[in-house]
Scaffold this motif. Structure first.
Motif, PDB file in Angstrom:
ATOM      1  N   PHE A 294      47.520  11.053  52.714  1.00 16.57           N
ATOM      2  CA  PHE A 294      48.273  12.304  52.665  1.00 16.57           C
ATOM      3  C   PHE A 294      47.504  13.393  51.922  1.00 16.57           C
ATOM      4  O   PHE A 294      47.633  14.572  52.251  1.00 16.57           O
ATOM      5  CB  PHE A 294      49.653  12.109  52.048  1.00 16.57           C
ATOM      6  N   LYS A 295      46.690  13.016  50.954  1.00 12.94           N
ATOM      7  CA  LYS A 295      45.860  14.021  50.271  1.00 12.94           C
ATOM      8  C   LYS A 295      44.996  14.774  51.280  1.00 12.94           C
ATOM      9  O   LYS A 295      44.739  15.980  51.136  1.00 12.94           O
ATOM     10  CB  LYS A 295      44.992  13.354  49.200  1.00 12.94           C
ATOM     11  N   ASP A 296      44.556  14.065  52.316  1.00 10.44           N
ATOM     12  CA  ASP A 296      43.710  14.677  53.344  1.00 10.44           C
ATOM     13  C   ASP A 296      44.520  15.574  54.284  1.00 10.44           C
ATOM     14  O   ASP A 296      43.997  16.560  54.805  1.00 10.44           O
ATOM     15  CB  ASP A 296      42.982  13.584  54.129  1.00 10.44           C
ATOM     16  N   VAL A 297      45.783  15.223  54.496  1.00  7.50           N
ATOM     17  CA  VAL A 297      46.673  16.114  55.250  1.00  7.50           C
ATOM     18  C   VAL A 297      46.810  17.441  54.514  1.00  7.50           C
ATOM     19  O   VAL A 297      46.751  18.520  55.108  1.00  7.50           O
ATOM     20  CB  VAL A 297      48.056  15.459  55.466  1.00  7.50           C
ATOM     21  N   ILE A 298      46.994  17.371  53.202  1.00  6.76           N
ATOM     22  CA  ILE A 298      47.095  18.590  52.394  1.00  6.76           C
ATOM     23  C   ILE A 298      45.834  19.438  52.569  1.00  6.76           C
ATOM     24  O   ILE A 298      45.909  20.664  52.715  1.00  6.76           O
ATOM     25  CB  ILE A 298      47.298  18.239  50.909  1.00  6.76           C
ATOM     26  N   HIS A 299      44.683  18.796  52.560  1.00  2.62           N
ATOM     27  CA  HIS A 299      43.408  19.506  52.703  1.00  2.62           C
ATOM     28  C   HIS A 299      43.342  20.262  54.032  1.00  2.62           C
ATOM     29  O   HIS A 299      42.754  21.351  54.110  1.00  2.62           O
ATOM     30  CB  HIS A 299      42.274  18.502  52.601  1.00  2.62           C
ATOM     31  N   GLN A 300      43.954  19.709  55.082  1.00  4.22           N
ATOM     32  CA  GLN A 300      43.916  20.354  56.400  1.00  4.22           C
ATOM     33  C   GLN A 300      44.923  21.495  56.531  1.00  4.22           C
ATOM     34  O   GLN A 300      44.802  22.331  57.429  1.00  4.22           O
ATOM     35  CB  GLN A 300      44.191  19.314  57.492  1.00  4.22           C
ATOM     36  N   TRP A 301      45.920  21.521  55.660  1.00  2.00           N
ATOM     37  CA  TRP A 301      46.981  22.527  55.762  1.00  2.00           C
ATOM     38  C   TRP A 301      46.471  23.867  55.229  1.00  2.00           C
ATOM     39  O   TRP A 301      46.099  23.981  54.072  1.00  2.00           O
ATOM     40  CB  TRP A 301      48.188  22.043  54.962  1.00  2.00           C
ATOM     41  N   LYS A 302      46.502  24.915  56.063  1.00  2.00           N
ATOM     42  CA  LYS A 302      45.940  26.213  55.666  1.00  2.00           C
ATOM     43  C   LYS A 302      46.956  27.348  55.615  1.00  2.00           C
ATOM     44  O   LYS A 302      46.663  28.388  55.022  1.00  2.00           O
ATOM     45  CB  LYS A 302      44.808  26.601  56.632  1.00  2.00           C
ATOM     46  N   ALA A 303      48.111  27.203  56.250  1.00  2.00           N
ATOM     47  CA  ALA A 303      49.142  28.261  56.231  1.00  2.00           C
ATOM     48  C   ALA A 303      48.556  29.614  56.642  1.00  2.00           C
ATOM     49  O   ALA A 303      48.892  30.655  56.076  1.00  2.00           O
ATOM     50  CB  ALA A 303      49.774  28.348  54.838  1.00  2.00           C
ATOM     51  N   GLU A 304      47.728  29.606  57.650  1.00  2.00           N
ATOM     52  CA  GLU A 304      46.896  30.774  57.963  1.00  2.00           C
ATOM     53  C   GLU A 304      47.670  31.945  58.560  1.00  2.00           C
ATOM     54  O   GLU A 304      47.178  33.076  58.557  1.00  2.00           O
ATOM     55  CB  GLU A 304      45.760  30.361  58.907  1.00  2.00           C
TER      56      GLU A 304
ATOM     57  N   GLY B 220      46.673   5.014  48.142  1.00  2.00           N
ATOM     58  CA  GLY B 220      47.570   5.330  47.044  1.00  2.00           C
ATOM     59  C   GLY B 220      47.088   4.950  45.667  1.00  2.00           C
ATOM     60  O   GLY B 220      47.633   5.442  44.665  1.00  2.00           O
ATOM     61  N   ASN B 221      46.097   4.070  45.558  1.00  2.00           N
ATOM     62  CA  ASN B 221      45.597   3.661  44.247  1.00  2.00           C
ATOM     63  C   ASN B 221      44.195   4.187  43.947  1.00  2.00           C
ATOM     64  O   ASN B 221      43.571   3.762  42.967  1.00  2.00           O
ATOM     65  CB  ASN B 221      45.614   2.137  44.119  1.00  2.00           C
ATOM     66  N   LEU B 222      43.698   5.110  44.745  1.00  2.00           N
ATOM     67  CA  LEU B 222      42.382   5.681  44.469  1.00  2.00           C
ATOM     68  C   LEU B 222      42.393   6.473  43.161  1.00  2.00           C
ATOM     69  O   LEU B 222      43.424   6.989  42.730  1.00  2.00           O
ATOM     70  CB  LEU B 222      41.960   6.608  45.610  1.00  2.00           C
ATOM     71  N   THR B 223      41.218   6.586  42.556  1.00  2.00           N
ATOM     72  CA  THR B 223      41.073   7.335  41.313  1.00  2.00           C
ATOM     73  C   THR B 223      39.997   8.412  41.488  1.00  2.00           C
ATOM     74  O   THR B 223      39.322   8.481  42.519  1.00  2.00           O
ATOM     75  CB  THR B 223      40.683   6.405  40.159  1.00  2.00           C
ATOM     76  N   ARG B 224      39.807   9.190  40.467  1.00  2.00           N
ATOM     77  CA  ARG B 224      38.820  10.265  40.506  1.00  2.00           C
ATOM     78  C   ARG B 224      37.420   9.735  40.856  1.00  2.00           C
ATOM     79  O   ARG B 224      36.678  10.374  41.615  1.00  2.00           O
ATOM     80  CB  ARG B 224      38.791  10.966  39.146  1.00  2.00           C
ATOM     81  N   ALA B 225      37.085   8.587  40.349  1.00  2.00           N
ATOM     82  CA  ALA B 225      35.746   8.033  40.577  1.00  2.00           C
ATOM     83  C   ALA B 225      35.483   7.739  42.050  1.00  2.00           C
ATOM     84  O   ALA B 225      34.325   7.743  42.499  1.00  2.00           O
ATOM     85  CB  ALA B 225      35.568   6.763  39.748  1.00  2.00           C
ATOM     86  N   ASP B 226      36.537   7.509  42.818  1.00  2.00           N
ATOM     87  CA  ASP B 226      36.371   7.154  44.225  1.00  2.00           C
ATOM     88  C   ASP B 226      36.020   8.347  45.111  1.00  2.00           C
ATOM     89  O   ASP B 226      35.666   8.172  46.276  1.00  2.00           O
ATOM     90  CB  ASP B 226      37.661   6.507  44.759  1.00  2.00           C
ATOM     91  N   GLY B 227      36.107   9.557  44.572  1.00  2.00           N
ATOM     92  CA  GLY B 227      35.897  10.737  45.396  1.00  2.00           C
ATOM     93  C   GLY B 227      34.481  11.260  45.405  1.00  2.00           C
ATOM     94  O   GLY B 227      34.208  12.293  46.038  1.00  2.00           O
ATOM     95  N   LYS B 228      33.568  10.594  44.754  1.00  2.00           N
ATOM     96  CA  LYS B 228      32.199  11.098  44.645  1.00  2.00           C
ATOM     97  C   LYS B 228      31.592  11.332  46.028  1.00  2.00           C
ATOM     98  O   LYS B 228      31.540  10.444  46.870  1.00  2.00           O
ATOM     99  CB  LYS B 228      31.344  10.120  43.843  1.00  2.00           C
ATOM    100  N   GLY B 229      31.153  12.581  46.262  1.00  2.00           N
ATOM    101  CA  GLY B 229      30.515  12.945  47.520  1.00  2.00           C
ATOM    102  C   GLY B 229      31.484  13.306  48.632  1.00  2.00           C
ATOM    103  O   GLY B 229      31.044  13.679  49.727  1.00  2.00           O
ATOM    104  N   LEU B 230      32.791  13.226  48.378  1.00  2.00           N
ATOM    105  CA  LEU B 230      33.798  13.550  49.383  1.00  2.00           C
ATOM    106  C   LEU B 230      34.405  14.915  49.097  1.00  2.00           C
ATOM    107  O   LEU B 230      34.146  15.526  48.058  1.00  2.00           O
ATOM    108  CB  LEU B 230      34.886  12.471  49.391  1.00  2.00           C
ATOM    109  N   TRP B 231      35.231  15.411  50.005  1.00  2.00           N
ATOM    110  CA  TRP B 231      35.788  16.755  49.820  1.00  2.00           C
ATOM    111  C   TRP B 231      36.596  16.859  48.538  1.00  2.00           C
ATOM    112  O   TRP B 231      36.691  17.927  47.944  1.00  2.00           O
ATOM    113  CB  TRP B 231      36.629  17.177  51.027  1.00  2.00           C
ATOM    114  N   TRP B 232      37.185  15.755  48.101  1.00  2.00           N
ATOM    115  CA  TRP B 232      38.009  15.788  46.899  1.00  2.00           C
ATOM    116  C   TRP B 232      37.240  15.332  45.647  1.00  2.00           C
ATOM    117  O   TRP B 232      37.843  14.959  44.638  1.00  2.00           O
ATOM    118  CB  TRP B 232      39.288  14.969  47.102  1.00  2.00           C
ATOM    119  N   ASP B 233      35.949  15.430  45.707  1.00  2.00           N
ATOM    120  CA  ASP B 233      35.109  15.096  44.552  1.00  2.00           C
ATOM    121  C   ASP B 233      35.589  15.896  43.330  1.00  2.00           C
ATOM    122  O   ASP B 233      35.696  17.121  43.372  1.00  2.00           O
ATOM    123  CB  ASP B 233      33.654  15.444  44.865  1.00  2.00           C
TER     124      ASP B 233
END
Length: 551
Positions: A108-118, A216-229
């Motif tokens: 769902f975090k990635d769904v939020i990233h796609q939402w632009k309300a343009e 659902g159990n990912l942490t900040r460390a798991d985002g390295k190199g991804l859009w949510w880094d």
């Protein structure tokens, strides 16, 4: 608040709620409260809050429109998407696979990233809603998805200025509402994220990715190199905790919603954060109304956070405006809580005149935008909306109507037509809606003889007989009584039994009857059987509900 006081209030709140684990939570709360509240006459206790009186602006407004809009509208797959997309085999899960991929890879975090309300234009939408007759406007500030739609110091990573639209949506809605002279409200739903997102801790039981955890159990460390880094998913999902009991009462849809039935109880840090986020929302955007999508108040009965927020809003209103003008909505309230808050009934209606003002909230479609409702022509009609409005107002209530907004920030043409028609009806009949109070009885006719049972927060909508020309609803203002005919009699005549001569409800004989919006005086006879009124031969364009003004 002392532990003994807190436990006493918890035990008296909702008898059906299981209080296992509450004593432990009360200990923590008594030791470390979530923060101060505004100074004033109200304290965070029911004995203090029940001195509340509903402001006249709310009692007079009668009709509000709600933008229940957030990132869950982006997939156009209906309500509770952020939870249901993790429920293997369900509609939202299958839609997610088709549109985005597997929830272990695209959460769902990635769904939020796609939402632009343009295409969002709050000024145009709110102006349209005002033209349709709304006197107040409510915007979603966050949902159970835990994503704040405003600049939030206490949810700094997962808010709409940081991810997704990169706009302060509440600020935009607030400016538009006030520019159009409407009272402004916000709805707050995020208290439930703790249990609501528990499905995100799961994994498929079948198929090629069986056993691969969702995100659902990912942490900040798991985002390295991804859009949510650099972002911590736990700020959104809040899932570093044991799951609620699987053998509980059926999960978050039932007693676990009320924090009973084996629900996992949020920790103190979660409660404090919720308080700070919500207080910041109130202090920054100064809403006239806050709608809490909770049994009673957020995190009740194991926390007094909701009590603190209610007392803070009331005291702040007095301090900044010189009088108490604030409204706080709660659900499933006992008698004392009904005096302290304004009851909200979800997708349902009460069947008597309530001594205290209340509100029903409903939607013309799904709470979050659902393309299937559009495709299947399944929206509520303007006729249905008008009938609900009249019925609710006759019983001392307000209608808060949600018009689903697409992910891009627009409403579709079918919704536009429905709202526009409601506006045409209001232009002719609103005198009998605005500023009115209940009459001696709320109505007469066959529909009121079968009162559908309420279930929890409401949900009895559509379970009674449809309104027909034989049904009448009443409102009153000054010397006038307004009798709303919920259809147009084919014989061109109506008999209002409640206004019979010698009856208990009229202090004097009727002197004049006119068709509201036309100024036309109508012929009538008042007999022992009722007030018999002859209607015009040319019925109005929107004949499904018209008011007789009776003096």
């Amino acid at each position: 608040m002392k532990r003994r006081q807190l436990l006493k209030q918890m035990g008296a709140a909702i008898p059906a709620v299981a209080l296992s684990g509450v004593a432990r939570a009360a200990d923590a709360i008594a030791q470390a409260g979530p923060g101060p509240i505004a100074a004033g006459p109200f304290s965070p206790e029911w004995s203090s809050l029940e001195q509340y009186r509903t402001p006249d602006w709310f009692r007079d407004a009668k009709f509000g429109i709600w933008a229940h809009w957030g990132p869950q509208c982006e997939p156009e797959s209906g309500d509770w998407y952020g939870r249901a997309m993790y429920e293997e085999g369900g509609d939202a899960y299958r839609n997610h696979l088709r549109k985005y991929g597997h929830p272990s890879r695209f959460g769902f975090k990635d769904v939020i990233h796609q939402w632009k309300a343009e295409r969002w234009d709050p000024d145009a939408l709110v102006a349209f809603y005002k033209k349709a007759g709304a006197r107040y406007f409510v915007a979603l500030a966050n949902h159970h998805d835990n994503f704040d739609l405003y600049a939030s110091r206490h949810q700094p990573e997962w808010n709409s200025t940081r991810v997704g639209p990169r706009k302060d949506l509440i600020a935009g809605w607030s400016r538009a509402a006030r520019a159009n002279g409407l009272r402004f409200g916000v709805s707050v739903h995020a208290a439930h994220a703790w249990t609501w997102y528990e499905t995100a801790q799961g994994a498929d039981k079948n198929g090629p990715l069986a056993g691969v955890p969702y995100d659902g159990n990912l942490t900040r460390a798991d985002g390295k190199g991804l859009w949510w880094d650099g972002l911590d998913p736990q700020g959104l999902y809040a899932q570093r905790h044991p799951l609620s009991k699987a053998d509980g009462d059926g999960g978050v849809n039932h007693e676990q919603w009320h924090w009973g039935g084996g629900a996992a109880i949020p920790d103190q840090a979660y409660c404090d954060k919720f308080y700070k986020r919500t207080r910041e929302l109130i202090d920054t955007h100064d809403p006239d109304l806050v709608y809490y999508d909770d049994t009673v108040l957020p995190l009740w009965p194991f926390s007094d956070v909701g009590l603190r927020l209610a007392a803070h809003m009331y005291n702040r209103s007095i301090a900044t405006k010189g009088k108490l003008g604030a409204v706080v909505n709660g659900k499933i309230l006992n008698a004392q809580q009904r005096r302290a808050l304004v009851l909200d009934v979800e997708r349902g209606q009460l069947n008597q005149i309530e001594p205290l003002p209340w509100q029903t909230c409903t939607c013309i479609g799904s709470w979050h935008y659902d393309r299937r409702v559009y495709d299947n022509n399944a929206y509520k009609s303007a006729r249905t909306v008008v009938h609900i409005l009249i019925d609710v107002v006759s019983k001392n209530g307000n209608l808060l109507l949600s018009v689903p907004v697409r992910g891009d920030g627009t409403i579709d043409e079918k919704e536009h037509a429905i709202v526009e028609e409601v506006g045409h009806w209001m232009a002719r009949n609103s005198e009998g809606i605005y500023d009115t109070r209940p009459w001696a009885v709320f109505g007469e006719g066959p529909a009121m003889r079968e009162a559908p049972a309420m279930s929890g927060a409401g949900f009895n909508e559509g379970k009674t007989k449809p309104f027909t020309a034989a049904d009448i609803r009443f409102t009153a203002k000054g010397k006038a009584v307004y009798a709303f005919l919920m259809g147009w009699p084919e014989n061109g005549e109506v008999v209002i039994e409640s206004m019979r001569s010698g009856g208990p409800h009229l202090a004097k004989r009727v002197a004049r009857v006119e068709l509201l919006g036309s100024g036309r005086k109508l012929a009538f006879r008042q007999t022992a059987q009722g007030l018999r009124v002859t209607l015009p031969a040319d019925k109005p364009a929107l004949a499904y509900a018209n008011a007789l003004k009776i003096i």
